[in-house]
Scaffold this active site. Structure first.
Site, PDB file in Angstrom:
ATOM      1  N   ARG A   6      39.133  55.284  44.853  1.00 33.61           N
ATOM      2  CA  ARG A   6      38.180  54.827  45.339  1.00 33.61           C
ATOM      3  C   ARG A   6      39.054  53.049  45.827  1.00 33.61           C
ATOM      4  NH1 ARG A   6      32.970  54.734  42.641  1.00 33.61           N
ATOM      5  NH2 ARG A   6      33.335  55.656  41.123  1.00 33.61           N
ATOM      6  N   ALA A  26      43.051  57.617  32.445  1.00 31.54           N
ATOM      7  CA  ALA A  26      44.331  58.773  33.586  1.00 31.54           C
ATOM      8  C   ALA A  26      43.171  58.594  34.641  1.00 31.54           C
ATOM      9  CB  ALA A  26      44.020  59.830  32.273  1.00 31.54           C
ATOM     10  N   TYR A  73      60.290  16.479  47.663  1.00 33.90           N
ATOM     11  CA  TYR A  73      60.461  17.694  46.461  1.00 33.90           C
ATOM     12  C   TYR A  73      61.120  17.113  45.610  1.00 33.90           C
ATOM     13  CZ  TYR A  73      62.648  22.013  45.497  1.00 33.90           C
ATOM     14  OH  TYR A  73      63.500  22.894  44.551  1.00 33.90           O
ATOM     15  N   LYS A  94      43.751  51.908  38.672  1.00 32.03           N
ATOM     16  CA  LYS A  94      43.253  50.631  39.371  1.00 32.03           C
ATOM     17  C   LYS A  94      43.557  49.954  38.474  1.00 32.03           C
ATOM     18  CE  LYS A  94      39.783  52.967  37.863  1.00 32.03           C
ATOM     19  NZ  LYS A  94      37.890  53.364  37.588  1.00 32.03           N
ATOM     20  N   SER A 102      62.372   5.194  49.881  1.00 30.87           N
ATOM     21  CA  SER A 102      61.500   6.052  50.332  1.00 30.87           C
ATOM     22  C   SER A 102      62.740   6.828  51.221  1.00 30.87           C
ATOM     23  CB  SER A 102      60.200   5.213  51.549  1.00 30.87           C
ATOM     24  OG  SER A 102      59.321   4.636  50.338  1.00 30.87           O
ATOM     25  N   ASN A 118      60.422   4.920  39.632  1.00 29.80           N
ATOM     26  CA  ASN A 118      58.988   5.467  41.075  1.00 29.80           C
ATOM     27  C   ASN A 118      60.012   5.986  42.179  1.00 29.80           C
ATOM     28  OD1 ASN A 118      57.878   4.712  43.506  1.00 29.80           O
ATOM     29  ND2 ASN A 118      56.890   3.710  41.878  1.00 29.80           N
TER      30      ASN A 118
HETATM   31  C1  UD1 Z   1      30.857  57.192  32.326  1.00 27.72           C
HETATM   32  C2  UD1 Z   1      29.945  57.367  31.720  1.00 27.72           C
HETATM   33  C3  UD1 Z   1      28.497  57.384  32.094  1.00 27.72           C
HETATM   34  C4  UD1 Z   1      28.596  55.632  31.985  1.00 27.72           C
HETATM   35  C5  UD1 Z   1      29.772  54.878  32.928  1.00 27.72           C
HETATM   36  C6  UD1 Z   1      29.728  53.927  32.645  1.00 27.72           C
HETATM   37  C7  UD1 Z   1      30.809  59.717  31.417  1.00 27.72           C
HETATM   38  C8  UD1 Z   1      30.544  61.388  31.442  1.00 27.72           C
HETATM   39  N1  UD1 Z   1      29.963  59.898  31.880  1.00 27.72           N
HETATM   40  O1  UD1 Z   1      30.484  57.963  33.439  1.00 27.72           O
HETATM   41  O2  UD1 Z   1      27.302  58.091  30.739  1.00 27.72           O
HETATM   42  O3  UD1 Z   1      27.390  55.671  32.787  1.00 27.72           O
HETATM   43  O4  UD1 Z   1      31.145  55.676  32.445  1.00 27.72           O
HETATM   44  O5  UD1 Z   1      30.361  52.922  33.681  1.00 27.72           O
HETATM   45  O6  UD1 Z   1      31.070  59.352  30.239  1.00 27.72           O
HETATM   46  N2  UD1 Z   1      39.320  59.337  32.582  1.00 27.72           N
HETATM   47  C9  UD1 Z   1      39.911  59.912  31.707  1.00 27.72           C
HETATM   48  N3  UD1 Z   1      40.189  61.093  32.191  1.00 27.72           N
HETATM   49  C10 UD1 Z   1      39.068  61.786  32.879  1.00 27.72           C
HETATM   50  C11 UD1 Z   1      37.651  61.191  33.429  1.00 27.72           C
HETATM   51  C12 UD1 Z   1      37.470  59.919  32.819  1.00 27.72           C
HETATM   52  O7  UD1 Z   1      40.926  58.930  31.161  1.00 27.72           O
HETATM   53  O8  UD1 Z   1      39.336  62.857  32.602  1.00 27.72           O
HETATM   54  C13 UD1 Z   1      38.615  58.116  32.548  1.00 27.72           C
HETATM   55  C14 UD1 Z   1      39.015  57.266  33.769  1.00 27.72           C
HETATM   56  O9  UD1 Z   1      39.562  56.508  34.767  1.00 27.72           O
HETATM   57  C15 UD1 Z   1      37.546  55.847  33.656  1.00 27.72           C
HETATM   58  C16 UD1 Z   1      36.832  56.283  32.427  1.00 27.72           C
HETATM   59  O10 UD1 Z   1      37.690  57.277  32.005  1.00 27.72           O
HETATM   60  O11 UD1 Z   1      38.571  54.955  32.823  1.00 27.72           O
HETATM   61  C17 UD1 Z   1      35.293  56.879  32.659  1.00 27.72           C
HETATM   62  O12 UD1 Z   1      35.759  57.623  33.959  1.00 27.72           O
HETATM   63  P1  UD1 Z   1      34.897  58.359  35.416  1.00 27.72           P
HETATM   64  O13 UD1 Z   1      34.838  59.242  35.739  1.00 27.72           O
HETATM   65  O14 UD1 Z   1      34.404  56.531  35.669  1.00 27.72           O
HETATM   66  O15 UD1 Z   1      33.333  57.862  34.124  1.00 27.72           O
HETATM   67  P2  UD1 Z   1      31.691  57.412  34.988  1.00 27.72           P
HETATM   68  O16 UD1 Z   1      31.406  58.357  36.284  1.00 27.72           O
HETATM   69  O17 UD1 Z   1      31.346  56.637  36.144  1.00 27.72           O
END
Ligand code: UD1
Ligand code: CA
Length: 459
Positions: free
Chosen positions: A22, A17, A356, A29, A395, A367
């Site tokens: 980034r 979600a 082609y 993504k 050809s 051929n």
């Molecule tokens: C998370 C972990 C961290 C770990 C890292 C590995 C937590 C709190 N931290 O950090 O310990 O080392 O992953 O990559 O879990 N997402 C949602 N909804 C939200 C928040 C996040 O769907 O409200 C999804 C994001 O799209 C993503 C995943 O959860 O796919 C991880 O969230 P992200 O914010 O990237 O966590 P990190 O800070 O990377």
């Protein structure tokens, strides 16, 4: 509760979600491709291979497209929208309805770690079967910056500390949270419901489940997976790293299975590329989706294949382009600067140079000479060219479709073929040559006279 993992039921929740800020992209993504397939499909595939049949997708933007991209015949999935992004624990609770159906195991995975394989997922579930309440998939890394650190003592996982909340001593830990974990499915809702948001980011961290579980007498452990498998995608640069790792892994697996690659690092595969034993892939070959190459075939350098089948011992390239629907028979040859689209090239047939061939059938051992073009498109419709077996196309022939050339027929070079050619006939589709004796001398004299006149004028 049963201890045999294979008899335990499992729901996997895929968190996807995120805003993908980034990535600087107009789409989620998890829709970005790795090996020509949306990232999320790779995650679903790993889950399917781990034997998991029920998936809950937690989605935000592009939910419909992500749902479609995650479709997989082996799994049943439901969609849950997380409207506010309040952290990973909050995200899991978006799938409350699915979790409440009651599973032995709950697996939480991220949609943006497409290199995950079934092995760590299975290991995490085995931890649950052995009696743990929470099993976190961790990895060792040289640079732990940004990751949650795993605080382990005597084999027990005591806590996960997010980077921002970690002390100096905790930041020195190199064993990190990969983000994926397995939770006792019967306790999951209760445990996650007790997670608060008193931390540096003010988010509900799923990682706090370790301490919550332990506080109520539960057990948490960590299982290690290769760092590569937990590589997450946050930026396009990381996407490129993931692509490179995926390619390396698949090329290596193919070579181990008996495919020769002279410079593997220059060969690009798709998620579904299939190559048989003793096939040789020369440097700089690109495989788009839907390609199968049978054993013993040779793909010479700088060829580009997509939606194509290459028969056993066939040879293509260098610089060949096979487009969707190209089917090359065993032992056939498609040479340099030749494009084949939606066409069958029979066994042992040759299209060796600068041609082609589109919407066509070419029989066995025919051929096709250099520069032969099927004129398949009249501006509105595509038309079919049929060439029999053992035919010879001279050809620079243009085959104006729809047209049929019989078995064993010969076409004179430079012909424009607009009418069918019977079996074993010779067809001339060009003007007859005429030689004018001595005429070149007259032309030369005339040209010289013109040049001389011009020189005189200039003076
Ligand atoms: C998370 C972990 C961290 C770990 C890292 C590995 C937590 C709190 N931290 O950090 O310990 O080392 O992953 O990559 O879990 N997402 C949602 N909804 C939200 C928040 C996040 O769907 O409200 C999804 C994001 O799209 C993503 C995943 O959860 O796919 C991880 O969230 P992200 O914010 O990237 O966590 P990190 O800070 O990377
Ligand atoms: Ca992340």
């Amino acid at each position: 509760m049963t201890a045999d993992r294979t008899k335990r039921t499992c729901l996997a929740v895929i968190l996807a979600a995120g805003e993908s800020t980034r990535m600087k992209s107009s789409k989620s993504k998890v829709l970005h491709p790795v090996a020509n397939r949306p990232m999320i499909a790779h995650v679903v595939d790993a889950l399917a291979r781990a034997g998991i049949a029920d998936i809950a997708l937690v989605l935000g933007r592009d939910a419909e497209k992500v749902e479609a991209a995650a479709k997989n015949a082996a799994v049943k999935s439901t969609v849950h929208i997380q409207t506010e992004r309040l952290g990973t624990a909050h995200a899991v609770l978006a799938a409350r309805e699915a979790i409440a159906r009651g599973y032995d195991d709950l697996l939480v995975v991220f949609g943006d770690t497409p290199l995950i394989t079934e092995a760590p997922l299975i290991a995490a579930r085995e931890g649950l079967a052995d009696g743990a309440d929470v099993v976190v998939i961790g990895f060792e890394t040289a640079d732990p910056t940004g990751y949650g650190r795993l605080i382990v003592e005597n084999g027990e996982l005591l806590a996960i500390r997010e980077h921002k909340d970690a002390s100096e001593a905790e930041r020195a830990i190199t064993y990190c949270n990969g983000g994926l974990m397995a939770i006792d499915g019967r306790k999951a809702l209760d445990l996650i419901g007790r997670i608060g948001n008193e931390n540096a980011k003010g988010e509900y961290y799923l990682t706090d489940i370790v301490e919550v579980a332990r506080a109520s007498g539960g057990r948490a452990i960590a299982v290690a997976a290769p760092e590569e498998e937990l590589t997450g995608c946050n930026t396009r640069a990381e996407l490129a790293v993931i692509e490179r790792l995926w390619q390396q892994r698949r090329r290596h697996a193919m070579m181990i299975e008996g495919v020769s690659m002279i410079a593997p690092e220059t060969v690009f595969l798709s998620y579904d590329t299939e190559i048989g034993r003793d096939a040789t892939i020369e440097p700089n070959v690109v495989f788009g989706p839907g390609v199968t190459v049978e054993s013993g075939a040779v793909i010479h350098s700088f060829s580009h294949l997509e939606g194509a089948h290459v028969g056993a011992d066939a040879e293509i390239g260098p610089y060949a382009r096979l487009r969707p629907g190209a089917k090359l028979g065993d032992g056939s040859k498609v040479g340099n600067f030749t494009e084949i689209k939606k066409a069958e090239v029979g066994a042992g047939a040759k299209v060796n140079h600068l041609s082609y061939i589109g919407d066509a059938f070419i029989g066995a051992h025919t051929n096709v000479g250099a520069g032969t073009i099927t004129c398949n498109y009249d501006g509105i419709n595509k038309h079919i060219t049929r060439i029999g077996s053992d035919a010879f196309i001279g050809s620079n022939t243009s085959l104006v479709a729809p047209v049929t050339v019989g078995n064993g027929a010969y076409i004179a070079s430079g012909s424009v073929i607009t009418a069918d050619v019977p079996d074993d006939a010779v067809a001339f589709g060009r003007a007859r040559q005429e030689n004018k004796e001595g005429r070149a001398v007259l032309i030369r004299e005339r040209n010289q006279a013109i040049k001389d006149a011009k020189k005189k004028d200039a003076r």
